[in-house]
Design an enzyme around this catalytic site. Structure first.
Site, short mmCIF file in Angstrom:
data_model
loop_
_atom_site.label_atom_id
_atom_site.label_comp_id
_atom_site.label_asym_id
_atom_site.label_seq_id
_atom_site.Cartn_x
_atom_site.Cartn_y
_atom_site.Cartn_z
CG HIS A 157 -1.64 -1.36 1.42
ND1 HIS A 157 -2.87 -1.64 0.94
CD2 HIS A 157 -1.03 -2.25 2.32
CE1 HIS A 157 -3.08 -2.79 1.54
NE2 HIS A 157 -1.97 -3.12 2.11
CB SER A 278 13.19 23.25 -14.15
OG SER A 278 12.40 24.41 -14.16
CE LYS A 284 11.23 20.64 -10.77
NZ LYS A 284 10.28 19.84 -10.03
CD GLU A 291 8.44 13.10 -14.94
OE1 GLU A 291 9.61 13.45 -15.09
OE2 GLU A 291 7.36 13.76 -14.94
#
Ligand code: ARG
Length: 459
Positions: A157, A278, A284, A291
């Site tokens: 979980h 970024s 970043k 992704e």
């Protein structure tokens, strides 16, 4: 003007819209090498069977080699009016060698031709995917070996469950990707039969030798039924099904890398080579490759649904619907190969943060099950009662704001007075993972044995 390949019964040529919806040359040019290999095998067979003269077969063979080199050089004028790769190649062959080109299509149809080309192409992809999966498995094994005994939290979980080892987590993916290899191998074995010689749908009256062409093209045998040979695309669907399952595995792993590389987890650092920055936030470092792997998977699932939908409800044998089989398979294969390469690169380059993994492994009362098991063993408590007592100890620790090993013996004995000093021996995460020696368990000793077994299997 009517079509040069099939226009005998036509007085007029097609409307521009007809040509646009009918032509597949924009994408099936990717089958050029397979198409020419199939034609060479067919021509050689026709000559061996006395259906074509040796000199015609030789002219065809040489002409096809010229066409192939023109295409490979990028020196070939593909024509939409010629619809597809098959007629583009044959038409150019006629320009090169003249009349014998017209004899190549004896005892053959574009229906068995395209089925053959596409099988050859998908078969090649199975081999490419297999190599990609092997590379990924090797990268995972290297990670497993580096951190065979590093502790980390195991989750259910996405809540801390029990400590596991980094090596064990890497090996879980090795198992999944190894099953993916087996699925592609299985699909490849089943698809490796030759449709060539099925002709349009019914076979042919010419005395052809289908064994010969099957063998020349590396197929195990000719397909047994000519209707089936030209009308099914289950081989492509098996490829897409195997690709979908593999893609699902890649996507889960990508998701873990996204989570693990976040500032909140810091379980892994991705390399600069496989991260992006970024344009506004200077701090970043984003896991874009992970992704995009996670997202590319949508195309692969989509391709599977697309082709299933194209095929459902088609009467036997060939229908032009089936020309729509190629683009989804091309796109899925490209997406899968890219995702595999990116994942292999990321896994090969990433650095696991041993300290962060260990800190997380010890938090969240991850050794509560070890404590309950100790109560069963040391105090002969029924597991249900041990579960209850441990729950009370977790609550005591939570109230105190510490982990289980932050409670004093007195505080523990206040919950159950049978508890002794020896309990502290099971509260550490290293002891916890070392004790999980059951078959398939997370103990470092198991992990090392598994790594050795995998290395042996991979050779
Ligand atoms: N371009 C066609 C395809 O991809 C080749 C087969 C065409 N056959 C036919 N009878 N029109 O399916």
């Amino acid at each position: 003007a009517s079509n040069q390949m099939w226009g005998g019964r036509f007085a007029a040529g097609p409307d521009a819209i007809m040509e646009a919806i009918n032509a597949s040359i924009g994408f099936d040019r990717r089958l050029a090498a397979q198409d020419i290999a199939g034609s060479r095998a067919h021509a050689a067979m026709l000559a061996a069977c006395g259906i074509l003269t040796d000199s015609d077969a030789e002219a065809i063979r040489e002409g096809l080699l010229t066409v192939l080199s023109e295409i490979e050089r990028g020196d070939f004028a593909f024509s939409t009016a010629l619809e597809d790769i098959h007629m583009n190649v044959e038409s150019r062959l006629r320009e090169l060698i003249g009349e014998p080109a017209g004899r190549l299509h004896t005892a053959r149809s574009r229906n068995d031709q395209v089925a053959t080309d596409f099988r050859l192409w998908v078969r090649e992809q199975c081999d490419a995917v297999d190599a990609g999966l092997e590379a990924l498995i090797r990268a995972l094994l290297a990670q497993a070996e580096a951190g065979a005994d590093w502790v980390m939290p195991g989750f259910t979980h996405l809540q801390t469950a029990q400590p596991v080892t980094w090596g064990h987590h890497m090996l879980a993916y090795v198992e999944m990707f190894a099953r993916d290899r087996a699925r592609f191998a299985d699909a490849r074995r089943r698809m490796n039969e030759s449709p060539l010689g099925a002709a349009a749908l019914a076979g042919t009256s010419f005395p052809i030798d289908r064994q010969m062409t099957a063998q020349a093209l590396g197929f195990d045998r000719p397909m047994a039924n000519s209707l089936d040979a030209v009308s099914d695309r289950d081989f492509a669907l098996e490829f897409l099904a195997a690709a979908s399952i593999c893609a699902m595995h890649l996507s889960r792993m990508a998701e873990e890398l996204v989570i693990w590389s976040s500032a909140q987890f810091r379980f892994v650092a991705l390399s600069d080579r496989f991260s992006t920055g970024s344009s506004i936030m200077p701090q970043k470092k984003n896991p874009d490759a992970a992704e995009l792997i996670r997202a590319k998977i949508g195309r692969i699932f989509g391709a599977n649904v697309t082709l299933m939908t194209v095929m459902k409800g088609l009467p036997l044998a060939y229908s032009k619907d089936m020309q729509e089989d190629k683009e989804p398979v091309f796109d899925a294969a490209d997406s899968l190969m890219l995702a595999l390469a990116a994942m292999t690169g990321m896994v090969g380059d990433m650095t696991a943060n041993r300290a962060a993994l260990a800190a997380a492994a010890g938090s969240g009362f991850s050794t509560a099950t070890d404590l309950a098991d100790w109560l069963v063993r040391a105090l002969d408590m029924p597991f249900r009662q041990a579960h209850h007592v441990t729950g009370a100890l977790v609550k005591a620790a939570e109230d105190k704001g510490c982990d289980l090993d932050g409670l004093t013996l007195d505080e523990m004995r206040a919950v159950h007075d049978g508890i002794t000093d020896a309990v502290f021996g099971v509260l550490g995460v290293d002891n916890s993972v070392a004790s999980r020696t059951s078959l398939g368990g997370t103990a470092p000793a198991n992990v090392r044995a598994q790594i050795d077994a995998w290395k042996e299997r991979l050779g």
